[in-house]
Design a protein around this motif. Sequence first.
Motif, PDB file in Angstrom:
ATOM      1  N   HIS A  27      37.356  44.222  42.635  1.00 14.96           N
ATOM      2  CA  HIS A  27      36.907  44.928  41.430  1.00 14.96           C
ATOM      3  C   HIS A  27      38.077  45.267  40.509  1.00 14.96           C
ATOM      4  CE1 HIS A  27      33.343  45.427  43.960  1.00 14.96           C
ATOM      5  NE2 HIS A  27      32.693  45.574  42.825  1.00 14.96           N
ATOM      6  N   THR A  28      39.246  45.437  41.075  1.00 12.68           N
ATOM      7  CA  THR A  28      40.428  45.748  40.271  1.00 12.68           C
ATOM      8  C   THR A  28      40.743  44.587  39.334  1.00 12.68           C
ATOM      9  OG1 THR A  28      41.310  47.114  42.038  1.00 12.68           O
ATOM     10  CG2 THR A  28      42.863  46.408  40.353  1.00 12.68           C
ATOM     11  N   ALA A  30      38.711  42.284  38.306  1.00 15.47           N
ATOM     12  CA  ALA A  30      37.629  42.185  37.321  1.00 15.47           C
ATOM     13  C   ALA A  30      37.837  43.169  36.184  1.00 15.47           C
ATOM     14  CB  ALA A  30      36.287  42.445  38.007  1.00 15.47           C
ATOM     15  N   SER A  31      38.134  44.413  36.533  1.00 15.29           N
ATOM     16  CA  SER A  31      38.310  45.414  35.479  1.00 15.29           C
ATOM     17  C   SER A  31      39.551  45.144  34.644  1.00 15.29           C
ATOM     18  CB  SER A  31      38.338  46.820  36.061  1.00 15.29           C
ATOM     19  OG  SER A  31      39.412  46.974  36.945  1.00 15.29           O
ATOM     20  N   GLU A  32      40.608  44.620  35.247  1.00 15.16           N
ATOM     21  CA  GLU A  32      41.815  44.267  34.484  1.00 15.16           C
ATOM     22  C   GLU A  32      41.512  43.194  33.448  1.00 15.16           C
ATOM     23  OE1 GLU A  32      44.900  42.961  37.107  1.00 15.16           O
ATOM     24  OE2 GLU A  32      45.105  44.925  38.044  1.00 15.16           O
ATOM     25  N   VAL A  34      38.603  42.212  32.160  1.00 16.42           N
ATOM     26  CA  VAL A  34      37.665  42.661  31.133  1.00 16.42           C
ATOM     27  C   VAL A  34      38.341  43.652  30.186  1.00 16.42           C
ATOM     28  CG1 VAL A  34      35.518  43.927  30.750  1.00 16.42           C
ATOM     29  CG2 VAL A  34      35.614  42.153  32.466  1.00 16.42           C
ATOM     30  N   SER A  35      39.159  44.537  30.709  1.00 15.37           N
ATOM     31  CA  SER A  35      39.872  45.491  29.845  1.00 15.37           C
ATOM     32  C   SER A  35      40.783  44.774  28.868  1.00 15.37           C
ATOM     33  CB  SER A  35      40.701  46.456  30.692  1.00 15.37           C
ATOM     34  OG  SER A  35      39.865  47.318  31.405  1.00 15.37           O
ATOM     35  N   GLU A  36      41.477  43.738  29.325  1.00 14.13           N
ATOM     36  CA  GLU A  36      42.342  42.964  28.422  1.00 14.13           C
ATOM     37  C   GLU A  36      41.522  42.326  27.306  1.00 14.13           C
ATOM     38  OE1 GLU A  36      44.789  40.137  30.539  1.00 14.13           O
ATOM     39  OE2 GLU A  36      45.276  41.638  32.057  1.00 14.13           O
ATOM     40  N   TRP A  38      38.509  43.381  26.191  1.00 15.68           N
ATOM     41  CA  TRP A  38      38.007  44.472  25.334  1.00 15.68           C
ATOM     42  C   TRP A  38      39.088  44.953  24.386  1.00 15.68           C
ATOM     43  CZ3 TRP A  38      35.580  47.769  29.808  1.00 15.68           C
ATOM     44  CH2 TRP A  38      34.365  47.212  30.187  1.00 15.68           C
ATOM     45  N   GLU A  45      31.802  41.110  29.843  1.00 17.84           N
ATOM     46  CA  GLU A  45      31.248  41.826  30.979  1.00 17.84           C
ATOM     47  C   GLU A  45      31.752  41.138  32.227  1.00 17.84           C
ATOM     48  OE1 GLU A  45      27.078  42.670  30.980  1.00 17.84           O
ATOM     49  OE2 GLU A  45      27.002  42.582  28.800  1.00 17.84           O
ATOM     50  N   PHE A  46      31.655  41.832  33.354  1.00 18.91           N
ATOM     51  CA  PHE A  46      32.072  41.170  34.583  1.00 18.91           C
ATOM     52  C   PHE A  46      31.022  41.300  35.663  1.00 18.91           C
ATOM     53  CE2 PHE A  46      33.744  45.445  35.343  1.00 18.91           C
ATOM     54  CZ  PHE A  46      33.454  45.651  36.686  1.00 18.91           C
TER      55      PHE A  46
END
Length: 108
Positions: A27-28, A30-32, A34-36, A38, A45-46
């Motif tokens: 999940h880390t 994925a969030s990295e 997607v944050s980049e 955004w 979305e992920f």
Amino acid sequence: MLDFPCQIQMPRANKTEVLVGILGDDHTLASELVSELWNVGIKAEFMVHKRPMKHRPCQRIYRIPWMALVGERELNKGVVNLKDVEANKEMEIPRDQIVEELRRRLNP
């Protein structure tokens, strides 16, 4: 009820441009990613699931034009597998270049 993880059937308020699919449990990562995306204004979305085919129904239902898939093989090579869904073409993009590559492709 649908038989895959993407359960929502309502229209979305904004149009997702990229579905980031993480093939595993990270999940880390994925969030990295997607944050980049955004942070530069790309609507992303992920989804985290071990099987690649579980990502495709969500992409099809919501007509998301790009998929960025990352699994163990891609991590080891330092790449992201980028798929242009409409053209049905896949390419490997270096991980550190994926944001700029998507910006270029989404805003020609």
